[in-house]
Design an enzyme around this catalytic site. Structure first.
Site, PDB file in Angstrom:
ATOM      1  N   HIS A 264      25.503  48.443   9.189  1.00  0.00           N
ATOM      2  CA  HIS A 264      25.037  50.152   9.570  1.00  0.00           C
ATOM      3  C   HIS A 264      24.531  50.769   8.408  1.00  0.00           C
ATOM      4  CE1 HIS A 264      23.842  53.360  12.258  1.00  0.00           C
ATOM      5  NE2 HIS A 264      23.827  54.132  11.365  1.00  0.00           N
ATOM      6  N   GLU A 265      25.772  50.779   7.924  1.00  0.00           N
ATOM      7  CA  GLU A 265      25.922  52.455   6.958  1.00  0.00           C
ATOM      8  C   GLU A 265      25.726  51.318   5.521  1.00  0.00           C
ATOM      9  OE1 GLU A 265      26.286  54.943   7.103  1.00  0.00           O
ATOM     10  OE2 GLU A 265      27.668  54.517   8.945  1.00  0.00           O
ATOM     11  N   HIS A 268      21.478  51.844   5.282  1.00  0.00           N
ATOM     12  CA  HIS A 268      21.604  53.706   4.334  1.00  0.00           C
ATOM     13  C   HIS A 268      21.743  53.469   2.801  1.00  0.00           C
ATOM     14  CE1 HIS A 268      21.472  56.114   8.289  1.00  0.00           C
ATOM     15  NE2 HIS A 268      23.041  55.236   8.776  1.00  0.00           N
ATOM     16  N   GLU A 294      18.333  56.142   9.262  1.00  0.00           N
ATOM     17  CA  GLU A 294      19.068  55.435  10.427  1.00  0.00           C
ATOM     18  C   GLU A 294      17.933  54.958  10.793  1.00  0.00           C
ATOM     19  OE1 GLU A 294      21.498  56.630  11.048  1.00  0.00           O
ATOM     20  OE2 GLU A 294      21.941  55.808  12.971  1.00  0.00           O
TER      21      GLU A 294
HETATM   22 ZN    ZN Z   1      23.778  55.823  10.783  1.00  0.00          ZN
END
Ligand code: ZN
Length: 501
Positions: A264-265, A268, A294
């Site tokens: 997830h990170e 980003h 996001e």
């Molecule tokens: Zn996030």
């Protein structure tokens, strides 16, 4: 130097302060000893004040005005115009907020944060109530200062997802609610369940870290331009497109926790790293909105990182790192563990099917608070009713209900919807990517993540804030944001996993 060049030079100088603040923030969460907190708070407040002062100074106003004249006489190209418009938008919003208001909200939220933590720990809403009341009042004031046409909520949402309104959100969320509530019931009733506890085992942290290094490098995280560290709450930040920081946390029993949060990170991080270096300091090297940001983390975490193709490649590597726990678990079962629908009371523990309902609950409540339709006193009761209605769960204590999230204590009203927007954007972008990359599944299965990463960079990252979120989605997918593709994606994937008709 002409006035446009002067403005860009000033913006760059301001971004040095912004980056410094981000470094201090990162260090605070990753390395800083406890006793450093007080002086760190003072340092950050000083720099934030300096930034605010410079941004709202007469000198800056003059520079902006000079560029406005260039814009109006048609002397700026598209990119220059985009920079000017975005800075002007931020400037106008800042200018509308009186200094006393900015100081007051900063003071109230810093007290409220401690009270919220105490209230959550004791599961006692009464402790937090007077502070939340004050915050809601201040946020109503903020909406009035900023101005709005439809709902006062629009003025707050605009800070996180520029241009989007509550009326649009209602339209986007309605079909999701209609689809998810009965769909989750079907999953609950499915006999085709997988007990994800079978993968609970002991996964030494150093071995997990070693696996994450392999995974992140294969996925394309560039350690010459970034770092992966550990923190209590995983997050990502960047000081420049060539200095991107992500963090993770480890759970000794659950190897998937660190893996999914790192992916997830990293999503980003790829966005930050893909912003055009040559425009650093200007909006052209900034992300469009929280929702678009996001979408980049979600598309990697969910559409890619929870796909069968992805694990066809990575599961053998994971098994090599942890032979014992996975010896008797075939890929099919592991895939189902990765996609287990948990239906939790807690937002951050929920899965991609139930997640949006958690957000819709928060959105409906905060919108009604801002529109004066709901009283702060009544929040716990209303929260519990909605959890029952949407997820069929009972909230036994407020710490697992209305008190679970930090956002409201920090004054972040209007923030929650960006999580769901990320899910919707990601499904819509992913569909466009699959059309463009006809061999995507085979590529993922063979550990080639480059084509997909490059597709995102070319179509989304490299534009910075050149387009609005609305314009970008249309440009990339040919349509406005809608919930159709998210619903299709969930329905297709989970009907197969749970063997639903
Ligand atoms: Zn996030």
């Amino acid at each position: 130097m002409d006035s446009y060049e002067q403005l860009v030079k000033t913006l760059k100088e301001l971004s040095y302060i912004t980056s410094t603040l981000a470094i201090l923030e990162w260090d605070e969460q990753v390395y800083m000893p406890v006793q450093g907190a007080k002086v760190r708070g003072e340092t950050k407040a000083y720099l934030a004040g300096m930034l605010h002062q410079k941004f709202t100074s007469n000198d800056f106003a003059k520079q902006l005005k000079a560029v406005k004249a260039l814009a109006e006489s048609g002397k700026l190209n598209d990119k220059q115009l985009a920079i000017y418009k975005e800075i002007d938008r931020q400037y106008q919003r800042q200018k509308k907020l009186p200094l006393e208001y900015v100081q007051e909200i900063s003071k109230v939220t810093s007290e409220a944060h401690h009270k919220w933590a105490e209230a959550r720990q004791k599961s006692d809403y009464k402790i937090f109530l007077p502070y939340l009341k004050k915050i809601v009042e201040l946020k109503k004031q903020e909406a009035n200062y900023v101005g709005y046409e439809g709902s006062p909520y629009d003025a707050l949402l605009d800070a996180y997802e520029p241009g989007l309104t509550a009326a649009q959100l209602d339209q986007i969320f309605a079909p999701i609610k209609d689809f998810l509530i009965p769909f989750i019931k079907k999953i609950k009733q499915s006999k085709n369940k997988f007990n994800s506890r079978t993968i609970i085992s002991k996964y030494p942290i150093d071995q997990q870290a070693a696996f994450l290094k392999i995974l992140s490098e294969k996925m394309g995280f560039d350690y010459q331009k970034g770092r992966l560290d550990t923190s209590a709450h995983p997050f990502s930040t960047s000081f420049h497109p060539e200095d991107v920081r992500i963090t993770t946390r480890f759970d000794e029993q659950d190897v998937l926790s660190a893996i999914t949060s790192t992916i997830h990170e990293m999503g980003h991080g790829f966005y930050e790293a893909g912003l055009p270096v040559e425009h650093f300091g200007t909006p052209l090297a900034e992300s469009i909105s929280l929702g678009i940001h996001e979408s980049q983390s979600r598309v990697w975490e969910n559409q890619i990182g929870r796909s069968l193709s992805f694990w066809k490649y990575f599961y053998p590597l994971l098994k090599k790192q942890f032979p014992k726990p996975f010896k008797l678990i075939p890929l099919r079962d592991f895939y189902r563990a990765v996609n287990n629908v948990r239906n939790s009371l807690i937002r951050v523990e929920s899965d991609e099917v139930t997640y949006n309902l958690h957000i819709i609950i928060r959105y409906e409540l905060e919108r009604d608070l801002m529109e004066g339709k709901v009283k702060v006193e009544d929040l716990p009761k209303l929260w519990n009713q909605k959890i029952q209605q949407y997820l069929g769960l009972k909230v036994a204590k407020d710490s697992n209900g209305v008190l679970q999230d930090v956002h409201w204590s920090g004054g972040a009203i209007g923030y929650f919807p960006t999580y769901s927007l990320g899910n919707l954007y990601s499904a819509q972008f992913y569909r466009a990517a699959r059309k463009a990359l006809s061999k995507l599944d085979q590529q993922l299965e063979s550990g080639n993540f480059k084509d997909f990463r490059e597709w995102l960079r070319k179509n989304i990252h490299q534009h910075g804030k050149l387009y609005s979120a609305e314009e970008l989605v249309k440009k990339v997918t040919g349509e406005s944001l809608n919930s159709k593709y998210f619903i299709e994606y969930i329905k297709d994937k989970y009907s197969k996993i749970y063997n639903l008709k």
